[in-house]
Design an enzyme around this catalytic site. Structure first.
Site: not given
Length: 380
Positions: A82, A85, A168, A290, A333-336
């Site tokens: 993510s 994004k 989300y 964010e 921002k995190t992403g997985s």
């Protein structure tokens, strides 16, 4: 555990080494956070980039693939989930800066097949900020493909009044990226790989990894330690499809902290992506990104990246006008994906940031702890 550190001088931004921790000072901080984490979480390979005062240091650990025994470097390609994004959001900001769309446009204005659907009453901004009215985290299985995706949107019924609840959602910001690319007259992967990424100076970032670059593409590992890579899905490229390196993400962070080095439309695009639109608890929702007041307590940053924030609806109160980037904030921002975990955080006012990429999906809280420790060790 194998690790290496390399430094990249960024000539346009380079400041004296006395303004930041020396390589030898920062290494123990990063090692103390990363090495126990990798053992506890069973992470095969991990790369960290630390950006501070115009310098980047890379800390690389473990293997890109257990089969090939290839070590991780700052040039290893990882799936970033993510974090993608934020690229979709920047593309939308670029489309607005070049006059191709307005964030206030109804979504259906940019795709005639959506006319007559709920998307006639939902703005591009609401899609980009997860406030369309309850679009889910993921597409239902039957709609999670290119053939059925548009039919899903045509028949979807909002659970909430548009603009009132944050939930989300991959379909929400994914559709925003899809429509942004359409406004530019290009498929998403073309708009990204031939327009936005080159303008950002990102030479090793891809939606579709070229065959000649696949030897650098890390192997992901799932919770059962089985090899896995991201699977095709509806709006996958837009919501979670970017593959990139620690080196390129560090460059991306620098571009976000110093947009004045970019051409004018990209400066406007980043300003749009950095603007705050509403607040939920201590988190302010920008586009893709964010942000939080900085300095920030560790627990507050963990809470902002928690499962409830991703899985539960939250009532929102919109700002009267978008808030331009405040003076002292941390963007993150995190992403997985099934086999990868990423985290990006940076503080523009202090010219510092951190990128963490791993070929395993592990808890967001653990990523936040590592980043918080590193950022706290860097002088303002």
């Amino acid at each position: 555990m194998r690790h290496s550190v390399r430094s990249l001088a960024l000539s346009s931004l380079l400041l004296s080494a006395g303004h930041c921790l020396a390589d030898s000072d920062l290494r123990p901080v990063v090692n103390a956070s990363v090495e126990p984490l990798m053992q506890q979480q069973g992470i095969t390979g991990l790369s960290v980039a630390v950006i501070h005062k115009g310098q980047v240091q890379y800390f690389n650990y473990g293997l890109a693939s257990r089969d090939t025994r290839q070590p991780v470097t700052e040039n290893t390609l990882f799936e970033v989930g993510s974090v993608s994004k934020t690229f979709a959001a920047t593309l939308g900001g670029y489309a607005q800066a070049t006059g191709k769309l307005k964030l206030t446009d109804p979504a259906a204005q940019h795709l005639p097949t959506l006319k007559g659907s709920a998307l006639e009453r939902i703005s591009l901004l609401q899609l980009a900020t997860y406030t369309a009215g309850g679009l889910p985290l993921q597409f239902p299985q039957a709609a999670d493909n290119a053939d059925n995706m548009l039919s899903y949107f045509q028949h979807w019924t909002p659970a909430y009044a548009p603009g009132t609840q944050r939930l989300y959602s991959n379909p929400s910001i994914g559709l925003f990226g899809y429509l942004a690319a359409r406004s530019l007259g290009q498929p998403y992967h073309v708009a990204m790989e031939q327009t936005l990424l080159p303008k950002l100076g990102l030479k090793n970032t891809y939606v579709n990894v070229p065959d000649e670059q696949k030897p650098r593409y890390a192997q992901g590992y799932d919770k059962q330690d089985k090899p896995v890579r991201v699977s095709p899905g509806a709006l996958d490229s837009e919501a979670y499809g970017i593959k990139t390196t620690a080196r390129d993400l560090a460059h991306y962070v620098i571009a976000n902290m110093h947009p004045q080095t970019l051409e004018q439309p990209l400066q406007q695009a980043i300003a749009t992506a950095h603007s705050g639109y509403y607040q939920v608890d201590g988190m302010t929702q920008a586009l893709g990104w964010e942000y939080y007041p900085y300095p920030i307590a560790l627990q507050a940053l963990i809470d902002g990246n928690s499962t409830p924030m991703a899985m539960q609806p939250h009532a929102v109160g919109w700002f009267a006008t978008p808030h331009a980037q405040p003076a002292n904030v941390l963007y993150n921002k995190t992403g997985s994906t099934g086999g990868f975990g990423a985290y990006v955080a940076y503080v523009p006012a202090q010219d510092k940031g951190v990128v963490i990429l791993a070929n395993r999906n592990y808890p967001n809280a653990e990523r936040v702890k590592v980043a918080h420790a590193i950022l706290s060790a860097l002088a303002p």
